[in-house]
Design an enzyme around this catalytic site. Structure first.
Site, PDB file in Angstrom:
ATOM      1  N   TYR A  56       0.813  -1.215   0.000  1.00 24.95           N
ATOM      2  CA  TYR A  56       0.000   0.000   0.000  1.00 24.95           C
ATOM      3  C   TYR A  56       0.849   1.270   0.000  1.00 24.95           C
ATOM      4  CZ  TYR A  56      -3.761  -3.248   1.119  1.00 24.95           C
ATOM      5  OH  TYR A  56      -4.661  -4.286   1.084  1.00 24.95           O
ATOM      6  N   TYR A  67     -11.345  -0.249   0.119  1.00 19.93           N
ATOM      7  CA  TYR A  67     -11.338   0.192   1.511  1.00 19.93           C
ATOM      8  C   TYR A  67      -9.959   0.712   1.916  1.00 19.93           C
ATOM      9  CZ  TYR A  67      -8.573  -3.616   3.535  1.00 19.93           C
ATOM     10  OH  TYR A  67      -7.538  -4.458   3.877  1.00 19.93           O
ATOM     11  N   ARG A  68      -8.973   0.528   1.056  1.00 18.04           N
ATOM     12  CA  ARG A  68      -7.591   0.861   1.387  1.00 18.04           C
ATOM     13  C   ARG A  68      -6.815   0.824   0.081  1.00 18.04           C
ATOM     14  NH1 ARG A  68      -4.257  -2.962   5.649  1.00 18.04           N
ATOM     15  NH2 ARG A  68      -2.393  -1.680   5.936  1.00 18.04           N
TER      16      ARG A  68
END
Length: 517
Positions: free
Chosen positions: A91, A465-466
């Site tokens: 991420y 969501y991320r």
């Protein structure tokens, strides 16, 4: 010194700011040389080398130093990027949203402030890792379990703030958060919930207090610096029964989740159950080149050989039962009736010498480990980025997402490598796009694939969501109900709470007014 400067700041002014910061945190905790700064890069990024690199880093030791440092950052209007002690790989790692930001590294704040055995919680600082908290509980003879993310080196607080998940019944980490201490951009300290009562003895026992509930506002945001967080911990159950069920056909995915949904909603299966695809599962113990040295997605014949060699299915479902043994056995009959009714399903209660089984079993009982990181060896070269849409735990939605995403992966020459994780009434779909970072075309294709998936998932009604740093703006743009009213609200809050725009500009697509264009 790094030659990357914050936007609009000249070298002389920047040096003056660093001198002031050094006087606050100690000069040994101000980092400007390339070697220490290299630890703040995204080592697995789909972006080219040299992007998203900081200008400097400072590591305060306590709340007082944070407050004093924020005054300096405000004075010089220096953008900072707050970082705890996790890795956040797939991420964006610890890297900043844009090159030139100053890293605000909170790793020195790594105290476990309290573990309450009676009420089952811990109060921690940003630098506390899963390994550290688990080790502390074991050394003190605690009968509480943590709920770690798959890589155990992550930060307890950081993962909860990013809406992360684990694999025990306490797997939704933000749901299990209770009470925060936050330093706002102007240096003011706020405690949420019962923490706002002087001398409260129940700060970590209840989330609720008079007035609005602000904790969620400080997750995946840039509205403040969280310096303390309460986390509920799971009491060790009297019994634990992990299991795995393999399913032979890709299309079984729909039947799996239609069978799982009532078991999850009614808490017959209490933990975060997961259906893992063949390649994710096998990558913990072998490599792609062992079976195939060609380009593009694996042929079906190779997939069949992998499944046969390792006694795996197209989908491999993991869950566990917890509680008194008689209750476990009673509920497990319900689980078997539902999940073994799918043709070809095969139940395992143990798998000898299987590292994938071993690390899942450990995760589901709250033991941090690093085995999942070995799946990076499937391709080699380390590159990976996670695409993470979320939906309800519905069989048709799962199969729709799977087919759509698998097809697009194959179009771009990648294998589908993913898992579906059911919390309670939600389903996280984690696609891991793996690539060799040394292969420029492969890395760029991974980037392009991700961007395509964002738009196509949104068109089908699925949001992430991320996400990775490089796609925060694009994903923010998909949440566009009423002409983007939600992100308008985020920006209104940003302008009031952080008028100088110093806190993590661009985090989750939330930009200060001066950078919004």
């Amino acid at each position: 010194m790094s030659n990357r400067l914050p936007q609009g700041i000249d070298a002389q002014t920047f040096q003056a700011a660093l001198e002031e910061l050094g006087a606050i945190v100690g000069r040994d905790w101000v980092f400007v040389d390339e070697l220490p700064l290299s630890t703040y890069r995204d080592a697995y990024s789909p972006l080219a080398d040299g992007e998203l690199l900081p200008s400097a880093a400072i590591a305060p030791a306590n709340v007082d130093e944070i407050q004093r440092a924020l005054r300096v950052f405000n004075s010089y209007k220096l953008p900072i990027w707050t970082f705890g002690n996790g890795r956040n790989f797939a991420y964006g790692g610890p890297a900043p949203r844009q090159s030139g930001y100053v890293m605000f590294d909170l790793k020195r704040m790594n105290r476990i402030l309290e573990v309450n055995e009676k009420y089952g919680y811990a109060l921690v600082e940003p630098g506390v890792t899963y390994y550290q908290l688990d080790r502390y509980l074991r050394q003190t003879g605690s009968k509480l379990w943590i709920d770690p993310a798959a890589p155990g080196w992550g930060g307890v607080m950081g993962n909860a703030l990013e809406h992360g998940a684990g694999y025990t019944p306490y797997g939704d980490h933000f749901v299990m958060q209770c009470g925060m201490e936050v330093v706002l951009a102007d240096g003011e300290i706020v405690r949420t919930g019962q923490g706002a009562i002087e001398g409260s003895q129940h700060w970590q026992a209840t989330k609720h207090a008079a007035g609005p509930h602000y904790d969620g506002m400080f997750t995946q945001s840039n509205f403040g610096v969280v310096t303390k967080m309460g986390m509920w911990l799971m009491p060790e159950p009297p019994g634990y029964k992990p299991f795995m069920i393999t399913y032979q056909r890709e299309e079984d995915l729909a039947a799996i989740f239609d069978a799982v949904r009532p078991l999850k909603v009614n808490q017959v299966i209490p933990n975060a159950a997961v259906a893992v695809d063949l390649l994710w599962e096998v990558s913990a113990k072998t490599t792609r080149r062992h079976y195939f040295d060609g380009k593009g997605p694996l042929p079906d014949s190779i997939r069949a050989k992998i499944a046969a060699d390792h006694d795996l299915g197209a989908w491999n479902f993991y869950a566990a039962m917890y509680g008194p043994p008689p209750i476990i056995e009673n509920n497990f009959k319900l689980v078997q009736d539902a999940l073994l009714s799918i043709p070809g399903a095969k139940l395992y209660l143990d798998r000898q010498n299987d590292p994938a089984w071993d690390y899942r079993v450990r995760l589901m009982r709250g033991e941090p480990n690093m085995t999942e990181f070995s799946i990076m060896n499937w391709i080699g070269g380390g590159g990976h980025i996670n695409f993470s849409p979320i939906s309800a735990p519905d069989g048709n939605e799962a199969l729709l997402q799977y087919n759509m995403i698998k097809e697009r992966c194959h179009d771009f020459g990648f294998d589908y490598i993913g898992e579906f994780l059911v919390g309670w009434r939600d389903m996280h779909h984690i696609l891991m796009i793996m690539y060799d970072r040394a292969d420029e075309k492969m890395r760029k294709d991974a980037y392009d694939l991700f961007g395509r998936l964002v738009d196509e998932a949104a068109d089908a009604g699925f949001g992430e969501y991320r996400t990775h740093l490089a796609f925060m703006d694009q994903i923010a743009g998909t949440y566009k109900y009423n002409d983007g009213a939600l992100w308008d609200l985020h920006h209104r809050l940003k302008d009031v709470l952080d008028p100088n725009g110093i806190l993590s500009p661009g985090k989750q697509g939330i930009w200060p007014q001066s950078m919004r264009s």
